[in-house]
Design an enzyme around this catalytic site. Structure first.
Site, PDB file in Angstrom:
ATOM      1  N   GLU A 197      36.966  11.335   0.522  1.00  0.00           N
ATOM      2  CA  GLU A 197      36.112  12.331   1.155  1.00  0.00           C
ATOM      3  C   GLU A 197      36.582  12.765   2.546  1.00  0.00           C
ATOM      4  OE1 GLU A 197      33.423  13.812  -0.270  1.00  0.00           O
ATOM      5  OE2 GLU A 197      33.950  12.740  -2.103  1.00  0.00           O
ATOM      6  N   SER A 229     -22.123 -20.178 -21.319  1.00  0.00           N
ATOM      7  CA  SER A 229     -22.320 -21.515 -20.750  1.00  0.00           C
ATOM      8  C   SER A 229     -21.443 -21.805 -19.549  1.00  0.00           C
ATOM      9  CB  SER A 229     -22.077 -22.574 -21.829  1.00  0.00           C
ATOM     10  OG  SER A 229     -23.050 -22.474 -22.845  1.00  0.00           O
TER      11      SER A 229
END
Length: 853
Positions: A86, A469
Site C-alpha cells: 500500500e 409445595s
C-alpha cells in the site's frame, strides 16, 4: 539569454500559479476541513462483547466486527505486507508522496489508464475517517490537506495503528484483528505468512478480493503481495516460493464464542441498550463481564437438556420430523445421496440434535445419513425407548423391533448419548434452571429454556408459574418464628371446612391421599404433607404468613389473601424462588440477585461496577464472636469475597467497605438453621429402617449425591402443571422448574416401559421425578470435588433428645428417640412417661379460623 530569461519567467509564473492554486484550493476547502485533532480521541466502532466471570466470550453484538490492537500486538510481517503493497515509502514522506504522485502520473500519461494509485496510508486514513469514497477533485484536495494535518499531529506509528484497525477487509471485518478471526478463526499472532499476505491484499477491493467470495482473485492478489515483500527484501526467495504454493484455507468464522449462554447474554444486551441506547451500545466497544461461571453454566445447560429429553422419551415417540420420500410406494426409488443432503440442509441442528434421513432399517438397527453425507448406525439400545406417544397420560406398547419405530425416507433426529447414537425428538416440554451464590446474590448460571433459537422467552425471569409445595419452607418459617418447633405435633388429618361466602367446601388433600394423625413438624415438611402445611399456616396466622412471604421478596400482587397460599397457589418466577431459598443457605439474609459484575470501555477502564448485597450482619455481639459459628461465618465470608481474614480478625462486627451493601435479614439465623435441618430431612428422611420406623422425604433421590451438606424441597401443583426442585448447599442455591409454556397443559403420567430397566421413572409427574433429576445431575457436576461443609448451629440453638412419638423430652437412647434442635427457650420441658395414653397431644386448630381472612 533572452530565451533563458523567458523560460525563467514562465517557470516562475507557473510556480506562482501553482502555489496560488494550492492556496486558493486550501482556502476554498478550509471551511469543510474537519478537526483532525479528534483522531487523538477517536473511538473506533467496536462491537459490544459479553463475557462470563472467568473471561469466556459469551456473545458479541454489533454490525461491524473489530478487535482493536496496539501496533506492538501486530506481527511485523503483517505490517510489512501492508507497507510493501500500500505505501512502501510510508516512513519517508510527509503524508503525500511526491514520487508516488509522479509515478502514477507517468503511468497515466504513458498508458492512458490508472494502473497505479498515488494514495498513501495517511491519505487512506484521512479518507476512512473524514471523507467519502466518491472520486472527485475536491475530495482529493481535501484528502491531501487532511493528510498533511494528520502527519503534523500524529506519529507515523500512530497513523499506521489507526490504519490497520480501521481498514475495511470484507465480510463485516474492520481491522486486521477481526479479519484474522473472520477468515481463519485465529488470533492475529497465529497467522501464517500466506494468510497475512491474503489479508494485506484485501484493501484494494474488499468485496472482490476477499478469500471467501472470490478465492481465485484473493490468491492472485496474495501472490502480488508476496512478490512485493520479496522485492523490498522483507522475505527471502525460498519463503516466497513456499508461500505461493500454499492453497487457500480461508473460511467464514463467526465470533469466537467460548461459552454459549444466550439467555444471559440477551439480558446483558438488553441492559446495555436500555442504559446507553442502541447506537452507543453496539458501537462503543463496551465489555460486559457477567457473574456467570462457565463451568456451572455448562453443567446447568447439560442437565436441563438431558432432563427434558428424558421426560419426552418416557412419554413416547411422536414420530418423524418430516417425510422426505414415501418409501411405501412401489414405484418410489430412493433419491441420490446429494439430493437427500440438500433436503436435510433445510433443517438446522438444534442444540445437540442432528437431523438425519433414514436410508435403511433392520430388525434392531437403523442406518441414517446427515446433511454432510456422513452415515450413522443407531443400535437397539438407542431405539428401544420409542414406544408411541398417544397423549400426555398414555403411551403405546413397547416396540419389539426397529420396524415398529421408523421407516425409510423419514427425517428424524439423533443425538450422542454415552458415545452411542440415539433416536431423539425436539422436546415439547419447557424448563428453566438458575443458580445463585447465597452470600452475595450473584447469578452463577441461568438457563431460560431448552433452545434460545426456538424461543427467546426467558422462563427464569419472565415465566410466572404456580409454586406448589416449593412454598412450604416459607410457610413453616412463619410458624417457627411464632415459637413453634421442629418437634411440634400437627394433626395429619383431613380438612373439610365450608367457605360460607362461596357456598363450597375447601378440601385440601394429601398426595398420596393418606393421613397419619399427629406428626412432627420436621417430618411434615420433609414429607410435604399438605394438610399439615395448612394447619402450620393457621398456627402463624394468615396475615403473618402472607407478610412472611412478602419478606422473602415475593410480589404482593402474586400472594392471594387466602389459605391456598399454604399449598403454593402464588405464581412466581424461578428467579424469585431461588432468591427466597438463599435465605435458608446464608443465615436469613435476602440478597439481591445480579448478573453484571462490571462493564469496561474499549480501553479496559471500568465504567460500572456491581455493588452487591452481602449476607452479613451489620453488628455481631461479642457473644456471637465467641461462638464457633462466627469462625465458620468468617471462613465463608472470606471465600465469598465479603471480607478478608485479616479484616475479620480486626473487626468481628463484619463491617464491609463501600463496594458492598448489607442484605436485609428477613428471618433469624436460628429459624434459617431449623428450616435448613428440616430440608435435609427431605433428602435423608428419618427413623430406623431396621426397626420398621424408617421414612423417606420427597427428595430421597438426591441421596445419590452422598452429601450431608445439601438440602432441598420438591414442588408440584394441581394436575402437575408445574414441577419444581429448589435446593442448596453452603455455596450454591439452585432452582429447577419444568412444565409446558401452555399453562393449561398437564405434565401427565407414564406407564412402565418393558424395554427399560428398573432405574426408569414412571407414574404421575411430580417435582421429585420431573424437576428433581435435573437438579440431581446438575449439582452432582457442580459440587464434584468440593469438600462438604459442616452446618454449625448459630447462637441460642440447643439440642435435646426427644421422644419421636410425642415430641417430649426422654431419657431413652434407642430408635424411638433422636436429638432435635430448638431455639433456646422453646425446647420441651416435660418428659414422656412410659404410658402411651398421654401421647395424643397435638395441635389441631382446624376449627379455630375461618377459611378465608
Amino acid at each position: 539569454m533572452k530565451w533563458l530569461k523567458r523560460i525563467g519567467i514562465i517557470f516562475t509564473s507557473l510556480l506562482l500559479l501553482g502555489i496560488g492554486s494550492i492556496a486558493a484550493a486550501y482556502f476554498y476547502v478550509l471551511p469543510d476541513l474537519p478537526d483532525v485533532a479528534t483522531l487523538k480521541t477517536i473511538q473506533l466502532q467496536t462491537p459490544l462483547r459479553i463475557y462470563s466471570r472467568d473471561g469466556k466470550l459469551i456473545s458479541q453484538f454489533g454490525e461491524k466486527r473489530r478487535i482493536p490492537l496496539k501496533l506492538e500486538q501486530i506481527p511485523k510481517p503483517l505490517l510489512q505486507a501492508f507497507l510493501a503493497t500500500e505505501d512502501a515509502r510510508f516512513y519517508e514522506h510527509g503524508g503525500v508522496d511526491p514520487i508516488g504522485v509522479l509515478r502514477s502520473a507517468f503511468v497515466l500519461l504513458s498508458t492512458g489508464q490508472r494502473k497505479q494509485g498515488a494514495s498513501t496510508i495517511t491519505m487512506q486514513v484521512a479518507r476512512n475517517f473524514f471523507l467519502t469514497r466518491e472520486k472527485t477533485i475536491i475530495r482529493k484536495i481535501k484528502e491531501i490537506f487532511i493528510s498533511i494535518h494528520i502527519e503534523q499531529l500524529l506519529t507515523k506509528d500512530e497513523i499506521l495503528e489507526l490504519y490497520v484497525n480501521r481498514i475495511f477487509l470484507g465480510h463485516r471485518a474492520y481491522g486486521v484483528g477481526a479479519a484474522a478471526q473472520v477468515y481463519y478463526g485465529k488470533n492475529v499472532n497465529a497467522l501464517t505468512l500466506p494468510e497475512m499476505a491474503v489479508i494485506a491484499g484485501i484493501p484494494k477491493a474488499p468485496s472482490t478480493t476477499n478469500p471467501i467470495s472470490y478465492p481465485t482473485r484473493a490468491i492472485s492478489r496474495r501472490n502480488i503481495v508476496l512478490f512485493r515483500l520479496k522485492e523490498v527484501g522483507d522475505i527471502s526467495e525460498a519463503q516466497y516460493v513456499e508461500a505461493i504454493k500454499t492453497p487457500n484455507t480461508a473460511s467464514y468464522h463467526g465470533a469466537e464464542i467460548d461459552l454459549y449462554a444466550p439467555y444471559i447474554s440477551e439480558m446483558a444486551r438488553d441492559y446495555m441498550v436500555q442504559k446507553y441506547g442502541e447506537e452507543q451500545a453496539y458501537t462503543g466497544g463496551y465489555n460486559v463481564y457477567t457473574t456467570i461461571s462457565s463451568k456451572i453454566q455448562i453443567a446447568a445447560q447439560a442437565a436441563l437438556r438431558n432432563n427434558v429429553y428424558a421426560y419426552d422419551q418416557r412419554h413416547g415417540y411422536r414420530g418423524p420430523y418430516k417425510v422426505l420420500w414415501d418409501s411405501s410406494l412401489p414405484e418410489m426409488i430412493q433419491p441420490e445421496v446429494d439430493i437427500i443432503q440438500s433436503k436435510l440442509k433445510a433443517t438446522s441442528n438444534v442444540q445437540d440434535l442432528i437431523p438425519v434421513a433414514v436410508i435403511s432399517v433392520t430388525e434392531q438397527k437403523v442406518h441414517v445419513i446427515d446433511k454432510t453425507g456422513k452415515s450413522y448406525w443407531i443400535e437397539w439400545d438407542g431405539l428401544k425407548w420409542a414406544r408411541s406417544f398417544i397423549s400426555d397420560t398414555r403411551q403405546g406398547s413397547a416396540p419389539k423391533s426397529a420396524f415398529d419405530i421408523v421407516k425409510v425416507g423419514e427425517q428424524v433426529w439423533i443425538r450422542v448419548v454415552n458415545g452411542a447414537y440415539q433416536l431423539a425428538q425436539l422436546p415439547s416440554v419447557s424448563s428453566a434452571v438458575v443458580t445463585l451464590d447465597p452470600y452475595n446474590g450473584s447469578i452463577q448460571a441461568l438457563v431460560g429454556g431448552y433452545s434460545f433459537s426456538q424461543s427467546q422467552y426467558n422462563r427464569v425471569t419472565q415465566a410466572k408459574r404456580q409454586l406448589g409445595s416449593n412454598i412450604k419452607p416459607f410457610v413453616y418459617s412463619a410458624t417457627l418464628e411464632k415459637g413453634y418447633t421442629l418437634a411440634t405435633l400437627i394433626n395429619n388429618a383431613p380438612i373439610n371446612e365450608p367457605d360460607t361466602r362461596q357456598g363450597i367446601a375447601w378440601r385440601p388433600k394429601n398426595s398420596p391421599d393418606v393421613y397419619g394423625g399427629p406428626t412432627r413438624l420436621r417430618e411434615g415438611l420433609a414429607k410435604s404433607i399438605n394438610v399439615m402445611a395448612v394447619r402450620a399456616m393457621r398456627l402463624a396466622g394468615l396475615t403473618s404468613t402472607r407478610q412472611q412471604l412478602l419478606d422473602f421478596g415475593f410480589n404482593p400482587d402474586d400472594i392471594p389473601r387466602n389459605e391456598s397460599i399454604a399449598l403454593g397457589s402464588p405464581s412466581v418466577t424461578p428467579l424469585q424462588v431461588v432468591r427466597a431459598f438463599s435465605t435458608f443457605a446464608n443465615g436469613g439474609f435476602l440478597v439481591e440477585p445480579f448478573y453484571i459484575d462490571k462493564i469496561t470501555d474499549p480501553h479496559g477502564e471500568t465504567i460500572e461496577q456491581a455493588i452487591p448485597t452481602i449476607a452479613c450482619k451489620n453488628e455481631i455481639s461479642q457473644a456471637q464472636a465467641d461462638d464457633p459459628w462466627a469462625e465458620t461465618f468468617a471462613a465463608m465470608s472470606e471465600e465469598h469475597g465479603i471480607v478478608t481474614e485479616e479484616e475479620h480478625k480486626e473487626n468481628l462486627s463484619c463491617e464491609i467497605d463501600s463496594e458492598f451493601r448489607y442484605a436485609e435479614q428477613v428471618i433469624s439465623p436460628q429459624v434459617s438453621f431449623l428450616i435448613r435441618q428440616a430440608l435435609k430431612s427431605t433428602i435423608w428422611g428419618g427413623g430406623n429402617w431396621s426397626k420398621g420406623t424408617g421414612w423417606n422425604g420427597t427428595a430421597w433421590r438426591e441421596q445419590s449425591l452422598k452429601r450431608r451438606d445439601i438440602a432441598g424441597k420438591t414442588g408440584t401443583t394441581n394436575e402437575s402443571r408445574d414441577t419444581w426442585f429448589s435446593g442448596f448447599n453452603p455455596d450454591y442455591v439452585s432452582t429447577v422448574w419444568v412444565g409446558f409454556d401452555d399453562h393449561a397443559r398437564e405434565l401427565g403420567r407414564t406407564a412402565w416401559n418393558n424395554n427399560l430397566g428398573k432405574a426408569q421413572i414412571y407414574g404421575a409427574e411430580s417435582g421429585a421425578k420431573t424437576a428433581g433429576p435435573a437438579w440431581n445431575e446438575y449439582m452432582s457436576s457442580v459440587l464434584k470435588g468440593l469438600p462438604e461443609k459442616p452446618d454449625t448451629p448459630p447462637e441460642n440453638i440447643i439440642s435435646v433428645r426427644i421422644d419421636l412419638e410425642t415430641g417430649k423430652l426422654t431419657r431413652k437412647t434407642d430408635y424411638t428417640t433422636r436429638f432435635e434442635y430448638f431455639i433456646e427457650g422453646t425446647e420441651p420441658t416435660e418428659y414422656v412417661t412410659d404410658s402411651t395414653s398421654d401421647t395424643n397431644i397435638f395441635i389441631n386448630n382446624s376449627e379455630e379460623d375461618d377459611l378465608f381472612q
